[in-house]
Design an enzyme around this catalytic site. Structure first.
Site, PDB file in Angstrom:
ATOM      1  N   ASP A  69       1.613  -5.839   7.915  1.00  0.00           N
ATOM      2  CA  ASP A  69       0.549  -4.726   7.799  1.00  0.00           C
ATOM      3  C   ASP A  69      -0.720  -5.678   7.609  1.00  0.00           C
ATOM      4  O   ASP A  69      -0.905  -6.166   6.606  1.00  0.00           O
ATOM      5  CB  ASP A  69       0.592  -3.654   6.566  1.00  0.00           C
ATOM      6  CG  ASP A  69      -0.437  -2.663   6.881  1.00  0.00           C
ATOM      7  OD1 ASP A  69      -1.534  -3.031   7.211  1.00  0.00           O
ATOM      8  OD2 ASP A  69      -0.305  -1.496   6.523  1.00  0.00           O
ATOM      9  N   ARG A  72     -12.833  -3.915  -7.477  1.00  0.00           N
ATOM     10  CA  ARG A  72     -12.537  -4.721  -6.219  1.00  0.00           C
ATOM     11  C   ARG A  72     -13.930  -5.320  -5.685  1.00  0.00           C
ATOM     12  O   ARG A  72     -14.767  -4.470  -5.257  1.00  0.00           O
ATOM     13  CB  ARG A  72     -11.714  -4.252  -5.088  1.00  0.00           C
ATOM     14  CG  ARG A  72     -10.280  -4.152  -5.437  1.00  0.00           C
ATOM     15  CD  ARG A  72      -9.710  -3.596  -4.278  1.00  0.00           C
ATOM     16  NE  ARG A  72     -10.387  -2.450  -3.333  1.00  0.00           N
ATOM     17  CZ  ARG A  72      -9.626  -2.191  -2.313  1.00  0.00           C
ATOM     18  NH1 ARG A  72      -8.625  -2.668  -1.570  1.00  0.00           N
ATOM     19  NH2 ARG A  72     -10.496  -1.074  -1.750  1.00  0.00           N
ATOM     20  N   PHE A  84       0.882  -1.245   0.097  1.00  0.00           N
ATOM     21  CA  PHE A  84       0.007  -0.103  -0.169  1.00  0.00           C
ATOM     22  C   PHE A  84       0.736   1.162  -0.056  1.00  0.00           C
ATOM     23  O   PHE A  84       1.805   1.454   0.661  1.00  0.00           O
ATOM     24  CB  PHE A  84      -0.748  -0.075   1.282  1.00  0.00           C
ATOM     25  CG  PHE A  84      -1.885   0.958   1.388  1.00  0.00           C
ATOM     26  CD1 PHE A  84      -3.205   0.624   0.586  1.00  0.00           C
ATOM     27  CD2 PHE A  84      -2.052   2.325   1.958  1.00  0.00           C
ATOM     28  CE1 PHE A  84      -4.280   1.399   0.755  1.00  0.00           C
ATOM     29  CE2 PHE A  84      -3.283   2.832   1.784  1.00  0.00           C
ATOM     30  CZ  PHE A  84      -4.315   2.409   1.384  1.00  0.00           C
ATOM     31  N   TYR A 127     -11.209  -0.355  10.732  1.00  0.00           N
ATOM     32  CA  TYR A 127     -12.356   0.277   9.891  1.00  0.00           C
ATOM     33  C   TYR A 127     -12.758  -0.534   8.760  1.00  0.00           C
ATOM     34  O   TYR A 127     -13.759  -0.219   8.147  1.00  0.00           O
ATOM     35  CB  TYR A 127     -12.189   1.838   9.580  1.00  0.00           C
ATOM     36  CG  TYR A 127     -10.810   2.159   8.532  1.00  0.00           C
ATOM     37  CD1 TYR A 127     -10.707   1.806   7.393  1.00  0.00           C
ATOM     38  CD2 TYR A 127      -9.767   2.701   9.557  1.00  0.00           C
ATOM     39  CE1 TYR A 127      -9.658   2.119   6.626  1.00  0.00           C
ATOM     40  CE2 TYR A 127      -8.859   3.211   8.919  1.00  0.00           C
ATOM     41  CZ  TYR A 127      -8.669   2.772   7.351  1.00  0.00           C
ATOM     42  OH  TYR A 127      -7.367   3.248   6.881  1.00  0.00           O
ATOM     43  N   LYS A 128     -11.954  -1.650   8.072  1.00  0.00           N
ATOM     44  CA  LYS A 128     -12.143  -2.403   7.387  1.00  0.00           C
ATOM     45  C   LYS A 128     -12.867  -3.905   7.691  1.00  0.00           C
ATOM     46  O   LYS A 128     -14.016  -3.565   8.054  1.00  0.00           O
ATOM     47  CB  LYS A 128     -10.858  -2.840   6.540  1.00  0.00           C
ATOM     48  CG  LYS A 128     -10.223  -1.690   5.924  1.00  0.00           C
ATOM     49  CD  LYS A 128      -8.885  -1.948   5.291  1.00  0.00           C
ATOM     50  CE  LYS A 128      -8.263  -0.637   4.607  1.00  0.00           C
ATOM     51  NZ  LYS A 128      -6.768  -0.750   4.164  1.00  0.00           N
TER      52      LYS A 128
END
Ligand SMILES: *Cc1c(COP(=O)(O)O)cnc(C)c1O
Length: 430
Positions: free
Chosen positions: A211, A390, A132, A236-237
């Site tokens: 990560d 996605r 990322f 938050y995912k």
């Protein structure tokens, strides 16, 4: 888990799978404003658990509103530890090895700095091209701050989807201080074998930071059993903690005394309320905290963790594999002849809980899914440049029927050239 799935193309297959789903009841634990809307972006922002609404209302009225400052001694001060220990169970860490604080970017910064500082003789940092961007930026900034003596080297990817472990084997040498990777890659969902990478890095004397942003709550992670050194991740995912909810940080008990934080704040001190002039790091994981915890955002993370713990990560992963395999099956049958290519690993053992499909018109197809101009259902996936759609599979609330509808809708958008009615102009957040 069997490798064989018995899927068929009809809607009845989806209905049968939903009927047999042991986790089906968890969908009722989430706020769903429109039952007809299909949300496949829980890998970017998880849905709101119903419990979070009542919990926050109480925290605001009773704790902040009525009890005010007294609330610090009635639960707030211990809240980071209490919730972090729940999260630790989801990622296979021990008590006092995980702390929730700051953002993923900041936590990564603290740990990258801490590792380089602890290994002055080594100058190499190994990551990969699938990582990322914020992770790469953070590493670049730490390299700068150490005077540019380190090199960040990125393992290549032959297909833009996976990284071959041999590439890491080639790059990790006796000069390597740190290997920092996403466990599950944000675009392709490629998943590393954590054990193999840890063993490889350790055999050359390097430390590893994982990560877990796209892994925590999505796949089975076992930080303790794989001998992981350090990790960071957001909540938050797949953890459903809410927009910008506090991130987490894990440091193996064996390393907690050796790694220093670059930011000495009073919440990382051994006794914040002594108001001593001299900083003395706390024993244990809280030394990586900095300032006052964001109590309301932190409190909002707990219901999502409770739901995952109650469902069991084993069941969640089982359903995720079944659902991503189902999506792949339908895509293979209905979409490949329309110009779609698979952007995720075919082997579910090397894959997280989202699926990327690539198409030259991916952006406009997404726009047509999200903003139907007829009575088609609104379907929310997301777009990742240059050509990925996605599909986030979140087993606690995604149904097989939704997956069936989503693929049927994509087929209709492309075969009927519906996407041509949409602008290719990009919005700020995609
Ligand atoms: C989502 C995500 C982040 C987000 O970082 P923030 O500091 O919360 O903005 C970082 N790294 C990875 C791999 C991610 O998937």
């Amino acid at each position: 888990m069997t490798d064989q799935f018995d899927f068929s193309l009809g809607k009845d297959c989806a209905e049968k799978l939903d009927h047999a789903d042991v986790l089906a009841g968890y969908r009722r634990e989430f706020f769903i404003a429109d039952e007809k809307e299909i949300y496949l972006d829980g890998n970017s922002l998880g849905r709101l658990p119903l419990k979070t609404r009542s919990l926050l209302a109480g925290a605001i009225d009773r704790q902040w509103g009525k009890a005010l400052i007294r609330s610090w001694n009635e639960g707030w001060y211990d809240l980071p530890k209490v919730i972090s220990n729940k999260l630790a169970r989801i990622v296979g860490a021990g008590e006092d090895e995980v702390i929730m604080c700051d953002s993923t970017s900041i936590n990564l910064y603290k740990l990258v700095w801490g590792v380089l500082n602890s290994k002055p003789g080594r100058s190499r940092i190994v990551s990969d091209v699938l990582n990322f961007p914020t992770d790469l930026y953070v590493m670049q900034s730490v390299v700068n701050q150490f005077g540019g003596q380190h090199q960040l080297v990125l393992a290549p990817s032959r297909d833009g989807i996976q990284v071959d472990i041999d590439e890491l084997d080639r790059l990790i040498d006796e000069d390597t201080a740190l290997v920092a990777l996403s466990h599950v890659a944000f675009k392709s969902a490629f998943m590393y074998d954590m054990q193999r990478v840890n063993d490889l890095a350790h055999s050359r004397g390097a430390l590893v930071i994982w990560d877990l942003s796209h892994a925590a709550g999505a796949v089975r992670v076992n930080l303790s059993d794989t001998g992981a050194d350090m990790a960071v991740g957001c909540t938050y995912k797949y953890l459903n903690g809410g927009p910008g909810s506090p991130a987490f940080l894990y440091v193996n008990k064996k390393l907690q005394e050796q790694i220093n934080s670059p930011v000495w704040g009073w919440f990382g001190d051994s006794n914040p309320f002594a108001f001593d002039h001299q900083y003395k790091p706390a024993a244990g994981i809280s030394r990586f905290m900095v300032g006052t915890p964001p109590i309301l955002s932190l409190a909002a993370v707990e219901p999502g963790l409770d739901l995952l713990l109650s469902a069991g990560m084993e069941n969640v992963r089982e359903k995720s594999i079944r659902q991503t395999e189902y999506l792949n099956y339908l895509s293979r049958e209905k979409l490949t002849h329309l110009g779609f290519k698979f952007g995720s690993p075919a082997d579910f053992k090397r894959r997280g809980s989202h699926i990327s499909l690539q198409h030259p018109e991916a952006y406009r197809i997404c726009q047509a899914m999200i903003n139907p101009d007829d009575d088609s259902p609104c379907i929310i996936p997301d777009f990742r440049a240059p050509d990925n759609i996605r599909f986030g599979i979140t087993p606690l609330y995604t149904t097989f029927s939704e997956i069936h509808q989503a693929v049927a809708r994509v087929e209709q958008i492309v075969s009927g050239k519906v996407f041509e009615r949409y602008s290719a102009k990009r919005q700020a957040v995609t």
